[in-house]
Enzyme design. Structure first.
Site, PDB file in Angstrom:
ATOM      1  N   ARG A   1       8.239  42.896  -5.353  1.00 37.67           N
ATOM      2  CA  ARG A   1       7.607  41.573  -5.457  1.00 37.67           C
ATOM      3  C   ARG A   1       8.028  40.630  -4.313  1.00 37.67           C
ATOM      4  O   ARG A   1       9.195  40.582  -3.947  1.00 37.67           O
ATOM      5  CB  ARG A   1       8.042  40.988  -6.807  1.00 37.67           C
TER       6      ARG A   1
ATOM      7  N   ARG B   1      20.022  42.656 -15.443  1.00 35.78           N
ATOM      8  CA  ARG B   1      19.000  41.872 -16.179  1.00 35.78           C
ATOM      9  C   ARG B   1      18.428  42.689 -17.334  1.00 35.78           C
ATOM     10  O   ARG B   1      18.201  42.162 -18.428  1.00 35.78           O
ATOM     11  CB  ARG B   1      17.877  41.438 -15.226  1.00 35.78           C
TER      12      ARG B   1
ATOM     13  N   ARG C   1      13.031  37.027  -4.260  1.00 39.61           N
ATOM     14  CA  ARG C   1      14.090  36.477  -5.094  1.00 39.61           C
ATOM     15  C   ARG C   1      15.381  37.263  -4.883  1.00 39.61           C
ATOM     16  O   ARG C   1      15.349  38.483  -4.754  1.00 39.61           O
ATOM     17  CB  ARG C   1      13.676  36.549  -6.574  1.00 39.61           C
TER      18      ARG C   1
ATOM     19  N   ARG D   1      15.971  33.442 -25.137  1.00 45.78           N
ATOM     20  CA  ARG D   1      16.468  34.745 -24.697  1.00 45.78           C
ATOM     21  C   ARG D   1      17.654  35.194 -25.529  1.00 45.78           C
ATOM     22  O   ARG D   1      18.187  36.277 -25.300  1.00 45.78           O
ATOM     23  CB  ARG D   1      16.918  34.634 -23.250  1.00 45.78           C
TER      24      ARG D   1
ATOM     25  N   LYS E   1       5.324  38.082 -17.754  1.00 47.89           N
ATOM     26  CA  LYS E   1       5.316  36.809 -18.494  1.00 47.89           C
ATOM     27  C   LYS E   1       4.794  35.671 -17.599  1.00 47.89           C
ATOM     28  O   LYS E   1       3.919  34.920 -17.996  1.00 47.89           O
ATOM     29  CB  LYS E   1       6.738  36.468 -18.989  1.00 47.89           C
TER      30      LYS E   1
HETATM   31  P1  AP5 Z   1       5.954  38.547 -13.402  1.00 49.16           P
HETATM   32  O1  AP5 Z   1       4.752  37.942 -14.009  1.00 49.16           O
HETATM   33  O2  AP5 Z   1       6.693  37.749 -12.393  1.00 49.16           O
HETATM   34  O3  AP5 Z   1       6.948  39.058 -14.549  1.00 49.16           O
HETATM   35  P2  AP5 Z   1       7.985  38.258 -15.414  1.00 49.16           P
HETATM   36  O4  AP5 Z   1       8.010  38.891 -16.748  1.00 49.16           O
HETATM   37  O5  AP5 Z   1       7.687  36.783 -15.366  1.00 49.16           O
HETATM   38  O6  AP5 Z   1       9.287  38.633 -14.589  1.00 49.16           O
HETATM   39  P3  AP5 Z   1      10.488  37.752 -14.075  1.00 49.16           P
HETATM   40  O7  AP5 Z   1      11.267  38.597 -13.113  1.00 49.16           O
HETATM   41  O8  AP5 Z   1      10.035  36.432 -13.558  1.00 49.16           O
HETATM   42  O9  AP5 Z   1      11.250  37.596 -15.397  1.00 49.16           O
HETATM   43  P4  AP5 Z   1      12.710  37.399 -15.648  1.00 49.16           P
HETATM   44  O10 AP5 Z   1      12.654  37.247 -17.098  1.00 49.16           O
HETATM   45  O11 AP5 Z   1      13.669  38.403 -15.128  1.00 49.16           O
HETATM   46  O12 AP5 Z   1      13.029  36.140 -14.724  1.00 49.16           O
HETATM   47  P5  AP5 Z   1      13.213  34.606 -15.054  1.00 49.16           P
HETATM   48  O13 AP5 Z   1      12.727  33.850 -13.884  1.00 49.16           O
HETATM   49  O14 AP5 Z   1      12.710  34.256 -16.406  1.00 49.16           O
HETATM   50  O15 AP5 Z   1       5.532  39.950 -12.787  1.00 49.16           O
HETATM   51  C1  AP5 Z   1       6.440  40.759 -12.062  1.00 49.16           C
HETATM   52  C2  AP5 Z   1       5.695  41.515 -10.962  1.00 49.16           C
HETATM   53  O16 AP5 Z   1       4.765  42.417 -11.552  1.00 49.16           O
HETATM   54  C3  AP5 Z   1       4.858  40.618 -10.022  1.00 49.16           C
HETATM   55  O17 AP5 Z   1       4.900  41.170  -8.728  1.00 49.16           O
HETATM   56  C4  AP5 Z   1       3.446  40.704 -10.608  1.00 49.16           C
HETATM   57  O18 AP5 Z   1       2.459  40.488  -9.626  1.00 49.16           O
HETATM   58  C5  AP5 Z   1       3.429  42.137 -11.133  1.00 49.16           C
HETATM   59  N1  AP5 Z   1       2.579  42.280 -12.320  1.00 49.16           N
HETATM   60  C6  AP5 Z   1       2.481  41.455 -13.382  1.00 49.16           C
HETATM   61  N2  AP5 Z   1       1.600  41.938 -14.285  1.00 49.16           N
HETATM   62  C7  AP5 Z   1       1.136  43.124 -13.762  1.00 49.16           C
HETATM   63  C8  AP5 Z   1       0.203  44.110 -14.211  1.00 49.16           C
HETATM   64  N3  AP5 Z   1      -0.419  43.981 -15.405  1.00 49.16           N
HETATM   65  N4  AP5 Z   1       0.004  45.181 -13.419  1.00 49.16           N
HETATM   66  C9  AP5 Z   1       0.643  45.317 -12.226  1.00 49.16           C
HETATM   67  N5  AP5 Z   1       1.533  44.407 -11.734  1.00 49.16           N
HETATM   68  C10 AP5 Z   1       1.775  43.332 -12.502  1.00 49.16           C
HETATM   69  O19 AP5 Z   1      14.813  34.522 -15.155  1.00 49.16           O
HETATM   70  C11 AP5 Z   1      15.631  34.700 -14.007  1.00 49.16           C
HETATM   71  C12 AP5 Z   1      17.081  34.466 -14.381  1.00 49.16           C
HETATM   72  O20 AP5 Z   1      17.254  33.108 -14.843  1.00 49.16           O
HETATM   73  C13 AP5 Z   1      17.639  35.314 -15.519  1.00 49.16           C
HETATM   74  O21 AP5 Z   1      18.087  36.586 -15.079  1.00 49.16           O
HETATM   75  C14 AP5 Z   1      18.785  34.419 -16.018  1.00 49.16           C
HETATM   76  O22 AP5 Z   1      19.892  34.492 -15.150  1.00 49.16           O
HETATM   77  C15 AP5 Z   1      18.190  33.038 -15.906  1.00 49.16           C
HETATM   78  N6  AP5 Z   1      17.488  32.604 -17.135  1.00 49.16           N
HETATM   79  C16 AP5 Z   1      16.161  32.337 -17.256  1.00 49.16           C
HETATM   80  N7  AP5 Z   1      15.863  31.951 -18.499  1.00 49.16           N
HETATM   81  C17 AP5 Z   1      17.021  32.006 -19.197  1.00 49.16           C
HETATM   82  C18 AP5 Z   1      17.346  31.756 -20.568  1.00 49.16           C
HETATM   83  N8  AP5 Z   1      16.406  31.365 -21.455  1.00 49.16           N
HETATM   84  N9  AP5 Z   1      18.638  31.914 -20.962  1.00 49.16           N
HETATM   85  C19 AP5 Z   1      19.598  32.283 -20.063  1.00 49.16           C
HETATM   86  N10 AP5 Z   1      19.354  32.547 -18.756  1.00 49.16           N
HETATM   87  C20 AP5 Z   1      18.058  32.407 -18.327  1.00 49.16           C
END
Ligand code: AP5
Length: 214
Positions: free
Chosen positions: A126, A171, A160, A87, A13
């Site tokens: 990552r 997660r 992270r 979410r 994402k």
């Molecule tokens: P990346 O693009 O970083 O993936 P992502 O889907 O953004 O993953 P995140 O870990 O950031 O998502 P998340 O939803 O767990 O975390 P968030 O920060 O939102 O890609 C991941 C890896 O894969 C990278 O190394 C990238 O280079 C690689 N990659 C990407 N595309 C690729 C491809 N096509 N091929 C190969 N490699 C690839 O949330 C963190 C925490 O915050 C949550 O756990 C929760 O505690 C809290 N939180 C956030 N939002 C909310 C909400 N709305 N409600 C409640 N709690 C929330």
């Protein structure tokens, strides 16, 4: 145009949102990034958020809805990419109300499909440059010169705290229990489009572009 990128942790994402910002001048609203900023504040709220995130659980709806509401007051000229929000069903209802109140619409919900095995590999490998935030991966994308950021020349890297197998399992459970019901929610509204998140980053970007241009 306002869109949601929906998918499990590691689906890509954030990666795709950044490309859309560059290519289409859209604004990325990542609740994960906002919460990571909040946790550095040292306030009681920041400390509470940090503990929840490190455990891999979801932060309360009230906190994240408040963060998004505040951002939607600002300039969102080129449209918004909601990254990691909503979410839960309560967050989806709140988003719908906020957009309606602002005279805005939701134009597409892009669901990114990646299997758990790949997600675990992506997340546990990552790391990012501590200076400029450029993203790298132990297996897929190492810096050209070992230990030196390709973008800014920085030599310090961070991982992270929630990018470990234990937090990641939580997660994923949170995603399947609380977030995946949004697939049915948006499908019923006729707003959902699937893209395969398993291809190369360019292929995934191409598939998302097809959805947005349709
Ligand atoms: P990346 O693009 O970083 O993936 P992502 O889907 O953004 O993953 P995140 O870990 O950031 O998502 P998340 O939803 O767990 O975390 P968030 O920060 O939102 O890609 C991941 C890896 O894969 C990278 O190394 C990238 O280079 C690689 N990659 C990407 N595309 C690729 C491809 N096509 N091929 C190969 N490699 C690839 O949330 C963190 C925490 O915050 C949550 O756990 C929760 O505690 C809290 N939180 C956030 N939002 C909310 C909400 N709305 N409600 C409640 N709690 C929330």
């Amino acid at each position: 145009m306002n869109i949601i990128l929906l998918g499990p942790p590691g689906a890509g994402k954030g990666t795709q949102a950044k490309r859309l910002v560059e290519e289409r001048g859209m604004v990325q609203l990542s609740t994960g990034d906002m919460l990571r900023e909040a946790r550095t504040s040292g306030t009681a709220m920041g400390n509470k958020v940090a503990a929840i995130m490190d455990a891999g659980e979801l932060v309360t709806d009230a906190i994240v809805i408040g963060l998004i509401e505040e951002k939607l007051q600002g300039d969102i000229g080129g449209g918004v990419i909601f990254d990691g929000f909503p979410r839960t069903l309560a967050q989806a209802d709140a988003l719908s109300e906020m957009l309606t109140r602002n005279g805005q619409t939701l134009d597409a919900v892009v669901a990114m499909e990646v299997n758990d095995h790949e997600l675990i590999e992506r997340i546990t490998g990552r790391f990012t440059c501590a200076k400029c935030g450029a993203g790298y991966h132990d297996a897929f994308k190492l810096p050209a010169a070992e230990g030196v950021c390709d973008v800014c020349g920085g030599t310090e890297f961070t991982r992270r705290k929630d990018d470990n197998e234990e937090s990641l399992q939580t997660r994923l459970t949170e995603y399947y229990k609380k977030t995946s019901p949004l697939i049915g929610y948006y499908h019923a509204k006729g707003q959902l489009a699937w893209v395969k998140g398993l291809g190369s980053m360019d292929d995934v970007a191409g598939d998302i572009a097809k959805v947005l241009d349709a």
